[in-house]
Scaffold this motif. Structure first.
Motif, short mmCIF file in Angstrom:
data_model
loop_
_atom_site.label_atom_id
_atom_site.label_comp_id
_atom_site.label_asym_id
_atom_site.label_seq_id
_atom_site.Cartn_x
_atom_site.Cartn_y
_atom_site.Cartn_z
N TYR A 168 -2.41 19.18 -78.75
CA TYR A 168 -2.31 17.76 -78.45
C TYR A 168 -1.26 17.56 -77.36
CZ TYR A 168 -4.76 17.09 -82.88
OH TYR A 168 -5.68 17.14 -83.90
N LEU A 169 -1.56 16.69 -76.42
CA LEU A 169 -0.59 16.34 -75.38
C LEU A 169 0.39 15.33 -75.97
CD1 LEU A 169 0.28 16.60 -72.42
CD2 LEU A 169 -1.21 14.63 -71.92
N ASP A 170 1.66 15.68 -76.00
CA ASP A 170 2.69 14.83 -76.58
C ASP A 170 3.24 13.91 -75.49
OD1 ASP A 170 4.72 13.62 -77.92
OD2 ASP A 170 5.80 15.46 -78.46
N ALA A 171 2.83 12.65 -75.55
CA ALA A 171 3.32 11.65 -74.59
C ALA A 171 4.27 10.68 -75.26
CB ALA A 171 2.13 10.90 -73.98
N PRO A 198 7.02 10.87 -72.72
CA PRO A 198 6.80 12.29 -72.97
C PRO A 198 8.05 13.11 -72.65
CG PRO A 198 5.89 11.69 -70.85
CD PRO A 198 6.37 10.40 -71.48
N PRO A 199 8.05 14.38 -73.03
CA PRO A 199 9.12 15.27 -72.56
C PRO A 199 9.22 15.21 -71.04
CG PRO A 199 7.82 16.36 -74.25
CD PRO A 199 7.11 15.08 -73.93
N MET A 200 10.42 15.41 -70.53
CA MET A 200 10.65 15.23 -69.10
C MET A 200 10.06 16.35 -68.24
SD MET A 200 14.42 13.44 -68.90
CE MET A 200 15.33 14.84 -69.55
N VAL A 201 9.45 17.35 -68.87
CA VAL A 201 8.74 18.40 -68.14
C VAL A 201 7.28 18.02 -67.88
CG1 VAL A 201 10.22 20.25 -68.99
CG2 VAL A 201 8.20 19.59 -70.31
N PHE A 202 6.89 16.82 -68.27
CA PHE A 202 5.53 16.32 -68.07
C PHE A 202 5.09 16.52 -66.62
CE2 PHE A 202 2.43 12.76 -69.14
CZ PHE A 202 1.99 13.31 -70.33
N SER A 203 3.85 16.93 -66.44
CA SER A 203 3.33 17.20 -65.10
C SER A 203 2.37 16.11 -64.66
CB SER A 203 2.59 18.54 -65.08
OG SER A 203 1.39 18.45 -65.84
N GLU A 204 2.04 16.09 -63.35
CA GLU A 204 1.06 15.13 -62.85
C GLU A 204 -0.31 15.36 -63.48
OE1 GLU A 204 0.94 14.94 -58.61
OE2 GLU A 204 2.88 13.89 -58.46
N VAL A 261 2.26 22.59 -86.34
CA VAL A 261 2.91 23.84 -86.71
C VAL A 261 3.64 24.51 -85.55
CG1 VAL A 261 1.28 24.29 -88.58
CG2 VAL A 261 0.79 25.19 -86.29
N ARG A 262 3.39 24.06 -84.30
CA ARG A 262 4.01 24.73 -83.16
C ARG A 262 4.08 23.78 -81.98
NH1 ARG A 262 2.07 28.07 -78.97
NH2 ARG A 262 -0.07 27.91 -79.75
N GLY A 263 5.15 23.94 -81.17
CA GLY A 263 5.29 23.14 -79.97
C GLY A 263 5.67 23.99 -78.78
N GLU A 264 5.24 23.56 -77.60
CA GLU A 264 5.56 24.29 -76.38
C GLU A 264 5.45 23.32 -75.21
OE1 GLU A 264 3.98 28.20 -73.85
OE2 GLU A 264 2.75 27.32 -75.43
N GLY A 265 6.56 23.09 -74.51
CA GLY A 265 6.53 22.16 -73.38
C GLY A 265 6.14 20.77 -73.83
N ALA A 266 5.07 20.22 -73.25
CA ALA A 266 4.58 18.90 -73.64
C ALA A 266 3.40 18.99 -74.60
CB ALA A 266 4.17 18.11 -72.40
N TRP A 267 3.19 20.16 -75.19
CA TRP A 267 2.05 20.36 -76.09
C TRP A 267 2.51 20.58 -77.52
CZ3 TRP A 267 -2.49 19.24 -74.02
CH2 TRP A 267 -2.68 19.41 -72.64
N LEU A 268 1.74 20.05 -78.45
CA LEU A 268 1.90 20.32 -79.87
C LEU A 268 0.60 20.92 -80.40
CD1 LEU A 268 3.73 17.06 -81.02
CD2 LEU A 268 4.72 19.35 -80.88
N HIS A 269 0.71 21.85 -81.35
CA HIS A 269 -0.46 22.54 -81.89
C HIS A 269 -0.54 22.31 -83.38
CE1 HIS A 269 -0.98 25.05 -78.15
NE2 HIS A 269 0.28 24.69 -78.03
N ASP A 270 -1.75 22.00 -83.88
CA ASP A 270 -1.89 21.76 -85.31
C ASP A 270 -2.26 23.04 -86.04
OD1 ASP A 270 -4.65 22.17 -85.10
OD2 ASP A 270 -5.19 20.05 -85.36
N ALA A 271 -2.45 22.92 -87.35
CA ALA A 271 -2.67 24.10 -88.19
C ALA A 271 -3.98 24.81 -87.88
CB ALA A 271 -2.64 23.68 -89.66
N ASP A 272 -4.93 24.11 -87.24
CA ASP A 272 -6.20 24.72 -86.88
C ASP A 272 -6.22 25.22 -85.44
OD1 ASP A 272 -7.36 24.43 -89.35
OD2 ASP A 272 -8.24 22.48 -88.90
N GLY A 273 -5.06 25.15 -84.77
CA GLY A 273 -4.98 25.66 -83.42
C GLY A 273 -5.34 24.67 -82.34
N ARG A 274 -5.67 23.44 -82.71
CA ARG A 274 -5.98 22.43 -81.69
C ARG A 274 -4.67 21.94 -81.07
NH1 ARG A 274 -8.79 16.40 -82.15
NH2 ARG A 274 -8.88 16.08 -79.87
#
Length: 429
Positions: free
Chosen positions: A48-51, A402-408, A33-46
């Motif tokens: 996930y690291l998007d690689a 992953p998105p190119m903003v991926f961190s170490e 339901v939501r994305g930010e940077g390299a993260w995706l969020h599901d309907a329960d708020g969990r």
């Protein structure tokens, strides 16, 4: 309603409304339901690291891209049949990232359309019809390109004008032989076209061979194959939908790692960070015969909102120095993965460039593809909060982009989760 129940309800509704041709990722599909940077969020708020999602090249919902889209949508959105400075500004800026020989830009909405248009241009320029692609390539879903995309599945009948060649398998072919072996395959394809009364219009390759299994090294191995197709009267089309925009770290475009200047470069998905923007760059002399024969118009291709997104993506890449980040984090990630491979023989190979990495899983010293293992690892990692997938003709190669903003720190999380997923899978599995 529990997350499982909600997903089952959504899946049933999806099947009823969208039909059976659509597919979902993972044994337990995600409701994002939501994305930010390299993260995706599901309907329960969990989260996930998007690689895996290279479409959001500069990160999900990057504020600068979002603001640029909203600002332009509030002012004007039309097409290229009217004069509009934004599309010219974007074309000019995009072309400066490429060799000077590529002097014209044309815009579409999807990479499929871009590859379709590139083939039309190649046929008009050369007078030939033949197309050479790799054996498990993916280049798009339009009819003319689907018949040159064998990775779409066995139900796809390749066009009579299409010839496939083995991918440049750097895991099984020594590096000093790779260019020669690949070029020999291209020459064999040219000979077979001639035997059937055809000549090549183009060699079309994704310059990291992502669907075939991710083959990036050694830089320069493509040159002999490109020389061979040009000697036979064909063009070289570099499909940069996946490797472009600095994804490989060493260069802004994948073809640049090979020291080549393509005749046509096709681009797609990441250009607009998810907004439908795609297109091609082409040598003026290659485009001229096509332009004499027909006009080109695409209602939505290159519209002001799309090019605002594209310009914002270039801003972010430059301002946030994402090329340097891709190089640094990509090297860190591959180092971590190679340390893991040294302790687990099921990782047969770690390869790639920048933040485009392949991890080949095998069953034995004969390098037998471990398809079932790869599927278990992908789904175990999804349950543990890290998203990636598998590629290659045997689906045994973990595909990491992953998105190119991926961190170490995020690369470490990925590597640690892969180690845990492998530990959870018995060696004999």
């Amino acid at each position: 309603m529990s997350n499982d129940s909600r997903n089952e309800t959504l899946q049933a509704r999806r099947a009823r409304l969208l039909g059976p041709a659509y597919r979902l990722f993972y044994e337990e599909p995600l409701h994002i339901v939501r994305g930010e940077g390299a993260w995706l969020h599901d309907a329960d708020g969990r989260r996930y690291l998007d690689a895996y999602n290279n479409v959001a090249a500069v990160g999900h919902c990057h504020p600068h891209v979002v603001e640029a889209i909203a600002r332009q949508a509030a002012a004007l959105n039309t097409h290229t049949r009217y004069l509009h400075g934004a599309v010219l500004d974007y074309a000019e800026r995009l072309l400066t990232t490429m060799p000077a020989d590529l002097g014209h830009a044309m815009f579409t909405c999807t990479g499929s359309e871009a590859n379709d248009l590139a083939m039309r241009i190649a046929r008009a320029c050369t007078g030939n019809d033949g197309l050479i692609v790799t054996r498990f390539a993916y280049h798009g879903v339009t009819e003319s390109i689907a018949v040159a995309s064998p990775s779409l599945g066995q139900y796809i009948t390749l066009g009579q004008h299409v010839r496939t060649v083995p991918a440049p398998d750097s895991y099984r072919v020594p590096p000093e032989q790779l260019g020669v072996v690949f070029a020999d395959g291209v020459r064999a394809a040219i000979d077979d076209l001639r035997a059937h009364g055809m000549r090549p219009a183009a060699l079309l390759v994704d310059t990291v061979f992502s669907s075939d299994g991710i083959y990036t090294d050694p830089p320069g191995f493509l040159r002999d194959a490109v020389d061979a197709v040009r000697a036979a009267g064909g063009l070289f089309i570099a499909d940069e939908v996946q490797p472009g925009l600095g994804r490989t770290g060493e260069a802004f475009w994948g073809f640049q790692r090979h020291g080549l200047v393509p005749d046509i470069v096709t681009m797609g998905k990441p250009m607009g960070n998810g907004h439908p923007l795609a297109g091609l760059a082409v040598r003026p002399d290659v485009l001229a015969p096509f332009a004499r024969q027909c006009r080109y118009f695409n209602t939505f291709g290159g519209n002001p909102v799309s090019v605002a997104a594209g310009m914002a993506v270039l801003d972010v890449i430059e301002r946030e120095q994402l090329g340097a980040n891709v190089r640094k984090v990509g090297e860190h990630l591959r180092t971590r993965l190679r340390h893991l491979a040294a302790r687990d023989a099921r990782i047969g190979d770690v390869r790639g460039a920048g933040l485009f990495v392949g991890v080949e899983l095998v069953d034995d010293t004969r390098k037998t593809p471990a398809t079932a293992l790869a599927q278990r690892v992908v789904n175990t990692m999804r349950r543990q909060g890290v998203l990636l997938n598998a590629t290659g003709p045997h689906a045994n190669i973990l595909k990491i982009r992953p998105p190119m903003v991926f961190s170490e720190a995020q690369a470490d999380l990925l590597a640690d989760t892969l180690r845990t997923a492998l530990q959870a899978t018995p060696i004999t599995a």
